[in-house]
Motif scaffolding. Structure first.
Motif, mmCIF file in Angstrom:
data_model
loop_
_atom_site.group_PDB
_atom_site.id
_atom_site.type_symbol
_atom_site.label_atom_id
_atom_site.label_comp_id
_atom_site.label_asym_id
_atom_site.label_seq_id
_atom_site.Cartn_x
_atom_site.Cartn_y
_atom_site.Cartn_z
ATOM 1 N N TYR A 67 40.597 42.382 40.191
ATOM 2 C CA TYR A 67 41.443 41.423 40.888
ATOM 3 C C TYR A 67 40.610 40.358 41.604
ATOM 4 N N ASN A 70 39.450 37.887 39.053
ATOM 5 C CA ASN A 70 40.548 36.980 38.709
ATOM 6 C C ASN A 70 40.739 35.914 39.787
ATOM 7 N N SER A 71 40.620 36.303 41.051
ATOM 8 C CA SER A 71 40.769 35.336 42.141
ATOM 9 C C SER A 71 39.705 34.256 42.062
ATOM 10 N N ILE A 74 40.409 31.811 39.221
ATOM 11 C CA ILE A 74 41.465 30.863 39.575
ATOM 12 C C ILE A 74 41.006 29.891 40.652
ATOM 13 N N TYR A 136 45.469 31.964 32.978
ATOM 14 C CA TYR A 136 44.715 31.483 34.130
ATOM 15 C C TYR A 136 44.969 29.994 34.390
ATOM 16 N N PRO A 139 48.036 28.869 37.279
ATOM 17 C CA PRO A 139 47.743 28.714 38.711
ATOM 18 C C PRO A 139 46.653 27.694 38.996
ATOM 19 N N GLY A 211 50.574 33.292 42.378
ATOM 20 C CA GLY A 211 50.134 34.389 41.535
ATOM 21 C C GLY A 211 51.285 35.263 41.097
ATOM 22 N N LYS A 221 46.146 39.074 37.332
ATOM 23 C CA LYS A 221 46.601 38.827 38.698
ATOM 24 C C LYS A 221 45.435 38.717 39.675
ATOM 25 N N PRO A 222 45.562 37.825 40.672
ATOM 26 C CA PRO A 222 44.530 37.733 41.710
ATOM 27 C C PRO A 222 44.626 38.895 42.680
ATOM 28 N N THR A 225 48.216 39.537 44.769
ATOM 29 C CA THR A 225 49.307 40.196 44.053
ATOM 30 C C THR A 225 48.867 41.528 43.465
#
Length: 274
Positions: A67, A70-71, A74, A136, A139, A211, A221-222, A225
């Motif tokens: 996660y 992913n954050s 983004i 991706y 967002p 997200g 998902k970041p 979430t």
């Protein structure tokens, strides 16, 4: 000029700081406890056994490492797009004199006043029509678009502090607008860019709404979430969730303290001098 505060005011500030830190201390203690200990003895009790197992499980088993990645996937492209586009827009609004300069600036300013919650359904449908939903790119594009108004507003005010004679001298020396923006405007805007980077990184990295709206697959998902998925229907492993939440705060803390000096300098200079 230094301002000397009375002991009473200093005491109030210390009390407010400790009051603000009190829930964070409680959360840190919860992250070091077992679920059985928390359930039996309550939130504000001292833990009988201190363990770092919750952090290990959150990182490896609960997917916090994925996660967080992913954050970053983004946040970093969104931040780069915001800084580049807003600096170009601010440069154009200050450098060039044209009839629509003020209406365009007011459009950027007015867009900041639109609540994001009103745009959830239109953005969801637009992402589907563009074919970027649950990728991706969704967002990244919408974070860049939504934060562009605020960043342009701040950087425009900062650009107005740069003497116009610098740009005129560069034109006399034969420099084009691209060269002036890249070699003169950008270096002089670094404090303002650092201030924007600090704020925008924090806002985008900690965003929960987009997200949730634009991503459905768990592997995309970041962290915000993703942590929400750790709560079960009937029971929640709160030590695990809190440990994951504390791990999620580390990147924003590192960015803020790393850019703190430029952040304060950029905000004060851009806000007090025209």
């Amino acid at each position: 000029m230094k301002v000397r505060l009375s002991p009473f005011v200093v005491g109030l500030l210390w009390a407010a700081a400790l009051l603000w830190l009190f829930p964070l201390v409680g959360a840190f203690l919860v992250s070091l406890r077992t679920l059985d200990d928390l359930t039996l003895r309550g939130f504000w009790s001292w833990p009988r056994e201190i363990t770092l197992d919750n952090y290990v499980r959150a990182w490896a088993e609960a997917g916090v490492s994925r996660y967080l990645l992913n954050s970053f996937i983004i946040t970093l492209p969104s931040l780069l797009g915001i800084l580049v586009l807003s600096s170009m827009a601010a440069y154009a609004l200050v450098r060039f004199r044209f009839r629509l300069a003020l209406p365009i600036f007011l459009l950027f300013l007015g867009f900041n006043m639109v609540p994001f919650q009103m745009l959830m359904l239109p953005v969801f449908r637009l992402a589907n029509q563009l074919g970027v939903y649950d990728t991706y790119l969704a967002p990244i594009l919408f974070h860049t678009a939504f934060q562009l108004g605020f960043a342009t507003f701040v950087l425009r005010n900062f650009m107005r502090t740069i003497p116009a004679s610098l740009f005129e001298s560069a034109v006399v020396d034969g420099a084009g607008e691209w060269t002036i923006w890249r070699r003169i405007a950008l270096p002089l805007m670094l404090p303002g860019l650092a201030a924007i980077a600090t704020l925008e990184f924090t806002w985008i990295f900690n965003d929960f709404l987009w997200g949730l709206v634009l991503l459905s697959r768990d592997e995309l998902k970041p962290i915000t979430t993703g942590l929400a998925n750790l709560k079960g229907q009937y029971i929640a492993d709160w030590p695990l969730i809190v440990a994951g939440s504390l791990l999620a705060t580390l990147p924003t803390l590192i960015v803020f303290f790393g850019l703190q000096r430029y952040f304060i300098q950029g905000l004060t200079l851009g806000a007090t001098k025209e």
